[in-house]
Motif scaffolding. Structure first.
Motif: not given
Length: 301
Positions: A101, A166, A196, A198-199, A221, A235, A237, A241-242
């Motif tokens: 990210s 998040f 995922n 991360l979450s 991703l 999801t 995230l 990252a998005v």
């Protein structure tokens, strides 16, 4: 008397100029001072370097000394430029590893704005997960790491870079996309979660329960966002990252959970002596991270 580099430089300048006056002007010295330096060099060698006092024609020894002197002067000048360039952060080698990210958001902005500062700096950039970054730092294989610190920060110098919030990511056609504002855990109770790594790190009890019920889990991703785009599920995230994935069309809504954040740190070995180029890169990364953090706060007050 030992031969000195400036003595060779003075002789080479006279030989190229063909006279004392022009050489003295190039060297920033008086003709008499240059003449005295040449006499000291000839006395040391025991042979004349020029056939006449006019300094227009070299002896056989003079031609040989000129050839050797110019070679050594070029090497010396290159060495001086390299040393000064390293000290001024214009030369060097920097190895940096960062979570994807940051590699897709902060790092491009650093080089877009400051690329001319690194023309002669060899920069090796790798993106990897936080665990791998900590491992590479412990093996002294990278100079700068950007990661979530976790529980393995022993022996590392850490500087907080930013907090990454998040949020829920859903397709534009999903009913959550029609609302605004933060999303509560209760609103996600009946949603199909694409879990995922991360979450899964969010420690809130409601998050743990939601992940325990998840039917789908993915680590890549591109795969995660592809399934979200197909409206298979939602999801969770970090926002960066998005943003780094350039996931056009997907909707990001922050979570109401105040602790649903990951803290990203800039890391290096505590016993390392950073090069000037690495320190310059650290300053530029901190500058861009500060701007991104400020923009994030303005969007999510």
């Amino acid at each position: 008397m030992a031969l000195k580099i400036e003595m060779l430089r003075g002789f080479a300048t006279v030989a190229r100029s063909g006279n004392l006056s022009d050489a003295a002007q190039v060297l920033g010295r008086t003709p008499s001072a240059v003449s005295m330096m040449l006499k000291q060099l000839e006395t040391h060698l025991g042979e004349p370097l020029f056939e006449t006092d006019r300094k227009s024609k070299l002896t056989a020894l003079g031609a040989f000394v000129l050839e050797q002197a110019e070679r050594e002067l070029q090497q010396f000048d290159n060495m001086v430029r390299a040393i000064e360039g390293f000290a001024k952060a214009t030369h060097g080698h920097v190895r940096i590893a960062t979570v994807p990210s940051v590699a897709g958001t902060i790092i491009p902005q650093v080089f877009s704005r400051h690329i001319n500062d690194y023309v002669n700096v060899d920069i090796e950039l790798r993106d990897m997960d936080s665990h791998s970054i900590l491992h590479e730092l412990s093996r002294d294989r990278i100079d700068i790491g950007i990661a979530t610190l976790g529980q393995q920060g022993a022996g590392l110098s850490s500087q907080h870079l930013l907090s990454d919030t998040f949020g829920v990511i859903c397709a534009p056609s999903h009913e959550l996309a029609d609302s605004t504002g933060p999303v509560t855990w209760e609103a996600l109770a009946d949603e199909r979660l694409i879990a995922n790594s991360l979450s899964a790190g969010i420690s809130a009890a409601a998050s743990v329960a939601l992940h325990d019920r998840a039917m789908l889990s993915a680590h890549n991703l591109t795969s995660i966002l592809g399934m979200v785009q197909a409206n298979i599920g939602i999801t969770i995230l970090p926002e960066m990252a998005v943003r780094a994935s350039n996931s056009a069309g997907l909707v990001f809504r922050p979570l109401m959970e105040p602790h649903a954040k990951r803290e990203i740190h800039m890391l290096r070995r505590a016993d390392s002596n950073q090069s000037p180029a690495a320190r310059l890169l650290e300053r530029h990364i901190l500058q861009i991270a500060k701007e991104i953090s400020r923009d994030t706060v303005m969007r999510h007050p």
